[in-house]
Motif scaffolding. Structure first.
Motif, PDB file in Angstrom:
ATOM      1  N   ARG A  57      -6.276   2.698  -7.663  1.00 53.34           N
ATOM      2  CA  ARG A  57      -6.097   3.896  -6.841  1.00 53.34           C
ATOM      3  C   ARG A  57      -7.353   4.114  -6.004  1.00 53.34           C
ATOM      4  O   ARG A  57      -8.461   4.101  -6.541  1.00 53.34           O
ATOM      5  N   LEU A  58      -7.176   4.307  -4.704  1.00 54.83           N
ATOM      6  CA  LEU A  58      -8.290   4.545  -3.797  1.00 54.83           C
ATOM      7  C   LEU A  58      -8.283   6.004  -3.374  1.00 54.83           C
ATOM      8  O   LEU A  58      -7.374   6.462  -2.674  1.00 54.83           O
ATOM      9  N   LEU A  59      -9.277   6.749  -3.835  1.00 53.00           N
ATOM     10  CA  LEU A  59      -9.408   8.143  -3.432  1.00 53.00           C
ATOM     11  C   LEU A  59      -9.973   8.232  -2.020  1.00 53.00           C
ATOM     12  O   LEU A  59     -10.775   7.396  -1.610  1.00 53.00           O
ATOM     13  N   MET A  60      -9.570   9.262  -1.287  1.00 52.58           N
ATOM     14  CA  MET A  60     -10.096   9.496   0.056  1.00 52.58           C
ATOM     15  C   MET A  60     -10.425  10.972   0.222  1.00 52.58           C
ATOM     16  O   MET A  60      -9.557  11.821   0.015  1.00 52.58           O
TER      17      MET A  60
ATOM     18  N   LEU B 162       6.122   7.769  -7.517  1.00 55.84           N
ATOM     19  CA  LEU B 162       5.744   6.591  -6.748  1.00 55.84           C
ATOM     20  C   LEU B 162       4.554   5.872  -7.375  1.00 55.84           C
ATOM     21  O   LEU B 162       4.519   4.639  -7.441  1.00 55.84           O
ATOM     22  N   GLY B 163       3.571   6.646  -7.867  1.00 54.96           N
ATOM     23  CA  GLY B 163       2.419   6.035  -8.511  1.00 54.96           C
ATOM     24  C   GLY B 163       2.799   5.290  -9.775  1.00 54.96           C
ATOM     25  O   GLY B 163       2.352   4.165 -10.016  1.00 54.96           O
TER      26      GLY B 163
ATOM     27  N   VAL C  51       0.856  -1.187   0.000  1.00 57.52           N
ATOM     28  CA  VAL C  51       0.000   0.000   0.000  1.00 57.52           C
ATOM     29  C   VAL C  51       0.893   1.238   0.000  1.00 57.52           C
ATOM     30  O   VAL C  51       1.726   1.406   0.893  1.00 57.52           O
ATOM     31  N   GLN C  52       0.718   2.094  -1.002  1.00 51.29           N
ATOM     32  CA  GLN C  52       1.461   3.341  -1.058  1.00 51.29           C
ATOM     33  C   GLN C  52       0.518   4.482  -0.670  1.00 51.29           C
ATOM     34  O   GLN C  52      -0.458   4.742  -1.369  1.00 51.29           O
ATOM     35  N   LEU C  53       0.787   5.135   0.459  1.00 50.79           N
ATOM     36  CA  LEU C  53      -0.005   6.293   0.844  1.00 50.79           C
ATOM     37  C   LEU C  53       0.487   7.483   0.026  1.00 50.79           C
ATOM     38  O   LEU C  53       1.410   8.189   0.413  1.00 50.79           O
TER      39      LEU C  53
ATOM     40  N   LYS D  29      -0.464  -8.062  -4.318  1.00 48.21           N
ATOM     41  CA  LYS D  29      -1.366  -6.996  -4.737  1.00 48.21           C
ATOM     42  C   LYS D  29      -0.761  -5.632  -4.408  1.00 48.21           C
ATOM     43  O   LYS D  29       0.020  -5.500  -3.462  1.00 48.21           O
ATOM     44  N   PHE D  30      -1.133  -4.627  -5.186  1.00 51.59           N
ATOM     45  CA  PHE D  30      -0.656  -3.260  -4.996  1.00 51.59           C
ATOM     46  C   PHE D  30      -1.839  -2.299  -4.929  1.00 51.59           C
ATOM     47  O   PHE D  30      -2.813  -2.467  -5.656  1.00 51.59           O
ATOM     48  N   LEU D  31      -1.712  -1.297  -4.078  1.00 51.62           N
ATOM     49  CA  LEU D  31      -2.754  -0.280  -3.953  1.00 51.62           C
ATOM     50  C   LEU D  31      -2.106   1.082  -3.734  1.00 51.62           C
ATOM     51  O   LEU D  31      -1.249   1.230  -2.860  1.00 51.62           O
ATOM     52  N   VAL D  32      -2.512   2.062  -4.532  1.00 52.90           N
ATOM     53  CA  VAL D  32      -2.097   3.449  -4.324  1.00 52.90           C
ATOM     54  C   VAL D  32      -3.277   4.199  -3.703  1.00 52.90           C
ATOM     55  O   VAL D  32      -4.373   4.193  -4.270  1.00 52.90           O
ATOM     56  N   VAL D  33      -3.055   4.794  -2.548  1.00 54.43           N
ATOM     57  CA  VAL D  33      -4.102   5.549  -1.856  1.00 54.43           C
ATOM     58  C   VAL D  33      -3.875   7.036  -2.109  1.00 54.43           C
ATOM     59  O   VAL D  33      -2.753   7.540  -1.954  1.00 54.43           O
TER      60      VAL D  33
END
Length: 296
Positions: A252-255, A160-161, A136-138, A178-182
């Motif tokens: 990519r997970l938007l917050m 990084l993205g 997970v990349q914040l 698995k990979f996730l960019v937040v």
């Protein structure tokens, strides 16, 4: 779904989202490796068997490798890595010293890169075959679009993205990695103390400069009250990770509600620009255009 024996490795746990996430992981009964440059800032976590507190400076190769080795030595596995540590360098691009710009890139890009490379190796070679793990990349909404005054911050987040999305396409699916960019918008995390503001360049330090207007807006208490709460962000992220078997992770997970119109506007602007310059774009092509271009 990830069980109670799950081992989480989180950087930047002294405050903000990192602290909230480490607390949520501990409360759920999982194993937490909480890291910070100063271990004393991790005293909110108890000294128990499922808690490992480690010194880690993401600009130090030695502390990164030592922390990952200590994690495997303690728990014999690693399941989730969250690259959260970071800060924002803001100022006029012409006025930012090279040393400060390079340190920003070391923190936001090269540190997470080294952690990610070594974590993937652990997922593949230490964990049981096929179990894999999650990176997970914040990142930030600033890794998708830009604002004035943050050129090196944006450079680190964009880098990084791109690194993460490319790496995700390289790994063999059978490895289970698995990979996730937040990509959060504003978060209520002592914003002022997490921003390094450089000395101003006189040519840009005017009342009407875009950066001055942005910074004044961002530092407004009324605006900061609209930022997302770190505890809720941590809860959303934790639930997404532990529930990924039922609901696959996005790229990519938007917050934060404000990120949606920002992304939609950026996508629309890009689409309109492509359309406006389509003729010139096609003109540059060879006479024979490949139709069967592979998709990755």
């Amino acid at each position: 779904m990830l069980g109670l024996n799950t081992v989480w490795f989180v950087t930047g746990c002294s405050s903000g989202v990192g602290k909230s996430l480490a607390s949520a992981i501990y409360a759920a009964g999982h194993n937490i490796v909480a890291t910070a440059r100063n271990v004393d800032t991790l005293s909110y976590l108890p000294d128990e068997a499922n808690v490992l507190k480690l010194k880690l400076d993401v600009t130090s190769r030695e502390t990164i490798l030592d922390a990952l080795s200590a994690t495997v030595a303690r728990f014999n596995q690693l399941d989730v890595v969250v690259n959260n540590a970071g800060y924002a360098l803001m100022g006029d691009t012409e006025a930012v010293p090279e040393s400060d710009a390079r340190l920003q890139m070391e923190t936001l890009f090269w540190g997470p890169v080294l952690i990610t490379q070594n974590a993937v190796r652990i997922f593949r070679e230490v964990n049981p075959a096929g179990k894999g793990g999650t990176i997970v990349q914040l990142s930030s909404i600033g890794g998708y679009l830009t604002f004035p005054g943050g050129s090196f911050y944006h450079a680190g987040k964009f880098a990084l993205g791109g690194f993460t999305q490319s790496f995700a396409k390289e790994v063999d699916p059978s490895w289970g990695i698995k990979f996730l960019v937040v990509a959060p918008g504003g978060i209520q995390t002592n914003f002022g103390s997490n921003v390094h503001l450089e000395h101003r360049h006189p040519a840009y330090d005017t009342l009407t400069s875009p950066f001055n207007q942005l910074f004044q807006y961002m530092m407004s208490p009324a605006v900061q009250e609209t930022f997302s709460q770190p505890g809720i962000c941590a809860e959303v992220l934790f639930d997404a990770i532990v529930g990924q078997d039922k609901r696959p992770l996005p790229t990519r997970l938007l917050m934060g509600a404000e990120t949606i119109p920002l992304v939609e506007a950026e996508n629309m602007r890009a689409a309109e620009e492509v359309k406006a310059w389509k003729e010139e774009t096609i003109k540059c092509s060879a006479e024979v255009v490949l139709k069967d271009v592979p998709s990755f």
